[in-house]
Scaffold this motif. Structure first.
Motif, short mmCIF file in Angstrom:
data_model
loop_
_atom_site.label_atom_id
_atom_site.label_comp_id
_atom_site.label_asym_id
_atom_site.label_seq_id
_atom_site.Cartn_x
_atom_site.Cartn_y
_atom_site.Cartn_z
N SER A 65 0.80 -1.22 0.00
CA SER A 65 0.00 0.00 0.00
C SER A 65 0.84 1.27 0.00
O SER A 65 0.29 2.38 0.10
N TRP A 66 2.15 1.13 -0.15
CA TRP A 66 3.02 2.30 0.00
C TRP A 66 4.19 2.20 -0.97
O TRP A 66 4.81 1.13 -1.10
N LEU A 90 3.54 7.77 -2.00
CA LEU A 90 2.14 7.44 -2.27
C LEU A 90 1.69 6.38 -1.27
O LEU A 90 2.29 5.30 -1.19
N GLN A 107 -1.69 4.25 -0.26
CA GLN A 107 -3.03 3.88 -0.72
C GLN A 107 -3.48 2.61 0.01
O GLN A 107 -3.34 1.49 -0.48
N ASP A 142 -8.86 1.11 -2.10
CA ASP A 142 -9.21 1.69 -3.40
C ASP A 142 -9.89 3.04 -3.26
O ASP A 142 -9.98 3.79 -4.25
N ARG A 186 -6.30 7.75 -1.46
CA ARG A 186 -4.92 7.91 -1.92
C ARG A 186 -4.34 9.17 -1.30
O ARG A 186 -5.03 10.20 -1.21
N TRP A 187 -3.06 9.10 -0.91
CA TRP A 187 -2.39 10.27 -0.36
C TRP A 187 -1.01 10.39 -1.02
O TRP A 187 -0.14 9.56 -0.81
N ASN A 188 -0.86 11.41 -1.82
CA ASN A 188 0.43 11.75 -2.42
C ASN A 188 1.03 12.92 -1.65
O ASN A 188 0.37 13.95 -1.46
N TRP A 221 -10.37 11.08 -1.65
CA TRP A 221 -11.30 10.12 -1.09
C TRP A 221 -12.40 9.81 -2.11
O TRP A 221 -12.99 10.73 -2.69
#
Length: 810
Positions: A211-212, A284, A286, A289, A292-294, A344
């Motif tokens: 997730s990263w 990133l 996540q 689904d 997401r955080w950039n 989101w």
């Protein structure tokens, strides 16, 4: 060689060593580098019209986005060797960039509208610059290295609804390459060239977990200065001539002294040198689904030198790329930037995003403003010494945007947003001006100290598209912006000509005061407040004439904030209304795309800024609003074609046949000496009526043609020659329209390159020649009084340069 070792250089060396180890590991494991997302495999034969853009704050196909927009992808940016924003201007219709020496910045012009003096804590640009959707408010941001980009999107025309204030005539949005979860890949490039050019850049994608992922990118570019120093021993008059000139001016024989040749620069760092480094670390995250955080941190350092104002006509026996300098060049800029975006997926029909940015800029510089035009006849006669010195500039800003928008296919697609941005800036800028040399007498000198200048901008906006049918759509948008600015404690200190005070150039450590005995008095009190609210709007209709042809028509408005100039005097905001009709077409199953637009701009209260002298002899940066309407109309065309699997062609065309200023009776600029005396009511010492003059940096016509062909070998290797040539008609370099010295003549300029790609697509070698014709292309102008006439000075695009790059993927 122009090399300064820094901690960042050592960091880059460590990253390069790590990259070699990673590449070796990849090779041993049998991984195929050409299979990577940024690998070296031949370009896909997929259709050109699949390019996606974010101009509407959604990911949409370029050919289905009813906006005049140029999208430049990562491959093209690499092939064009794009380093700063200035390097992409020839690929965008009606786009121009100018350099300003004393602050070492790049200012942008689009469709004939720009502001060459938008280079301090006061002035805002007309072309807004964004990175990952986050606004960069100060012009210094355009000089930063562009590294590891996914694309650059240039939106032409007002973008005041979705993109906000100061996007009066357009916006540039640079999308950085984001980390990819589960992928381990990278690329590295090294380069050398003439003028001691050394370059290196690379990017590494690092999978951390399911997730990263993280991505590390770096870039460094340096070259020696293009401008040599003229020998003072060959130019300075003999001692006898100096004495005669000094006595003829009424000087005291007992006070005579010889000109010190050591006051003139004859070694060390040259003007027009580059030494820039940048590092970005991106993440990133996540976990699902739906989220997401950039987030990224970017560091930029510039220790090159400013670009020099060169004499358009050198002295007899002197080289063109040379100067008679009495101020050594200096530039030191450092930028720290943090960017964050959270997305989101609230439901199948609704999503929310929060974008935030934080940046701190610190800079200082030293610049030879007099340009070495005059040779002193004695230590206090025959010439003028002027040093423009930024002792410090510190710009801090942060911004926040919250967007709520619909998802999927709906009868009405909509977006609502809230925006807030704030700046807190300070600067000290000194200008010592002396008669003859630094040894001479004070002509004038001042210190502009602004300890606190704040900006607060709040906005609410919304835009909706009504899909009336499968082929017809109507769009409307509104944005309300409230801008507040305040100057606190700012003072303009000016020389009081006190004969009891030693006449020496003001030192950076000197704190001007009426009580310290340094000879300064308050020339201007900059305290003041500015507040204004503005509504901008958009109405647009677009219609699919066929599955491969889009027709659109729009009316939109743009807005740039007013503010406070030196002396605390407010100047008005400016407004632009743009009428536009455009088409977007694709042919031959998307192998050819052809986009066109015709526009008409009606500009109210266009802002012109310049350094000026007031009637009381004090100096400052002055702003004028052009009255009435400044009107511009033009035509743009872009053609991209994949002629075959091995041939690609790009053609960019712009025509701006009409670009007339409204009414401005009193336009002044200290960069243009010899303007007529101005009426007392103007408040300016010298000025010119520029009403109806043509706008600067707006040629009647300009085009760029790019062609490349792949020669494929049985081994699988590929050789690709590439030619890029640009032509434009003559254009003015200022609103004064003063004659040949104040314009760039029509010219053509060609870049050539050749790339060899190895059979497995894992590495390449590029050889290039930029500016093959060695054209001297002016980007700015000014003039200095010499005897009974004037000498014009300009800044120029680089001379011919050659080099080689080597890169590999893994």
């Amino acid at each position: 060689m122009f090399v300064r070792k820094t901690l960042l250089h050592r960091s880059i060396a460590a990253v390069l060593a790590a990259s070699s180890a990673m590449a070796a590991a990849q090779s041993e494991s049998g991984a195929d580098p050409a299979s990577k997302p940024d690998g070296g495999a031949p370009e896909s034969s997929a259709s050109l019209d699949t390019i996606t853009v974010t101009a509407t704050k959604r990911s949409t196909p370029l050919q289905k986005t009813p906006i005049a927009i140029t999208a430049i992808g990562a491959q093209q940016l690499e092939k064009e060797r794009v380093i700063t924003v200035q390097d992409i201007t020839s690929l965008v219709p009606g786009f121009a960039a100018t350099t300003q020496g004393d602050h070492g910045v790049i200012t942008l012009t689009l469709r004939g509208i720009g502001n060459d003096s938008a280079k301090t804590e006061y002035a805002d640009p007309e072309v807004a610059l964004f990175v990952d959707g986050i606004y960069t408010p100060r012009a210094e941001g355009a000089a930063s290295l562009l590294l590891d980009l996914e694309s650059v999107e240039v939106l032409r025309g007002p973008q005041g609804t979705l993109w906000g204030r100061n996007s009066t005539v357009g916006a540039v949005n640079m999308q950085t390459a984001k980390p990819v979860i589960g992928d381990s890949s990278g690329n590295v490039q090294f380069g050398i060239g003439d003028y001691g050019r050394l370059g290196g850049r690379g990017a590494f994608n690092l999978p951390i977990s399911d997730s990263w992922a993280m991505r590390v990118a770096f870039a460094h570019e340096e070259h020696e200065g293009y401008v040599d120093y003229q020998n003072p021993g060959e130019l300075l008059p003999s001692l006898e001539s100096q004495q005669a000139a000094y006595l003829a001016s009424g000087g005291d024989p007992a006070a005579f002294q010889a000109i010190n040749p050591n006051l003139f620069v004859n070694g060390g760092d040259k003007y027009n040198a580059q030494n820039q480094s940048a590092l970005r670390v991106s993440s990133l995250f996540q976990p699902s689904d739906d989220f997401r955080w950039n987030v990224s941190y970017e560091y930029f350092r510039d220790t090159g030198t400013p670009n020099m104002n060169l004499m358009q006509t050198p002295r007899a026996g002197q080289e063109f790329w040379s100067t008679f300098a009495d101020t050594a060049p200096y530039l030191d800029r450092e930028v720290h930037t943090l960017r964050s975006r959270m997305d989101w997926q609230l439901s199948d029909y609704l999503s929310l995003s929060y974008t935030a940015g934080f940046s701190r800029f610190e800079g200082s510089s030293d610049f030879d403003q007099d340009g070495g035009v005059q040779v002193p006849t004695s230590y206090t006669t025959g010439a003028t010494f002027q040093e423009d010195r930024t002792n410090y500039s510190v710009y801090r800003n942060h911004s926040h945007e919250l967007d709520l928008k619909s998802n999927g296919e709906n009868t009405v697609d909509w977006i609502l947003g809230l925006y807030y941005a704030a700046e807190k800036n300070k600067i000290r800028f000194d200008i010592p001006i002396f008669n003859g040399t630094q040894q001479g007498t004070v002509a004038w000198q001042g210190s502009f100290i602004q300890p606190k200048q704040t900006v607060d901008s709040k906005a609410i906006f919304g835009q909706a598209t009504w899909n009336l049918s499968d082929v017809f759509r109507l769009t409307g948008g509104l944005r309300y912006t409230d801008d507040a600015k305040e100057n606190i404690g700012g003072r303009g200190w000016g020389w009081q000509y006190n004969p009891d005070v030693p006449q020496v150039p003001v030192a950076p450590g000197t704190i001007p005061s009426t009580e310290t005995g340094f000879g300064f008095g308050v020339g201007g009190i900059n305290d003041g407040k500015y507040d204004h609210g503005q509504l901008t709007w958009l109405v647009r209709a677009d219609y699919d004439l066929s599955p491969s042809m889009l027709l659109y028509a729009s009316v939109s408005t743009g807005y740039k904030s007013g503010g406070l100039q030196d002396g605390g005097v407010p100047y008005k905001h400016e407004e632009l209304t743009n009428f536009e009709i455009g088409t977007k077409s694709s042919f031959l199953d998307g192998q050819v795309i052809w986009n066109n637009a015709i526009y008409y701009e009606d500009f109210k209260d266009f802002q012109l800024a310049a350094p000026i002298t007031f009637v009381d002899g004090s100096r400052g940066l002055g702003f004028s609003n052009v009255k009435g309407s400044t009107k511009v109309w033009g035509f743009e065309s872009e053609l991209n074609a994949r002629l075959s699997d091995d041939d690609r062609l790009q053609f960019v065309f712009s025509a701006i046949p009409h670009k007339k200023l409204g009414t401005l009776l009193y336009a002044g600029s200290n960069d243009y000496q010899g303007l007529p005396a101005c009426p007392a009511e103007s408040g300016i010492g010298n000025c010119l009526d520029v009403s109806g003059n043509e706008l600067a940096h707006a040629p009647d016509a300009a085009f760029t043609l790019v062609y490349e062909h792949d020669f494929r070998f049985a081994s699988g290797a590929r050789l690709t020659p590439r030619i890029s040539t640009h032509y434009e008609t003559e254009s003015w370099l200022s609103a004064f329209n003063l004659g040949d010295g104040d314009k760039q003549a029509s010219y053509h300029r060609t870049d050539l390159s050749m790339r060899y790609l190895n059979p497995t697509g894992t590495w390449y070698i590029d050889a290039y020649v930029d500016n093959v014709e060695n054209k001297k292309v002016r980007t700015s102008a000014g003039r200095t009084a010499v005897g009974s006439g004037f000498e014009y000075l300009s800044q120029y695009l680089p001379p011919r340069t050659v080099g080689v790059n080597f890169g590999f993927w893994f």
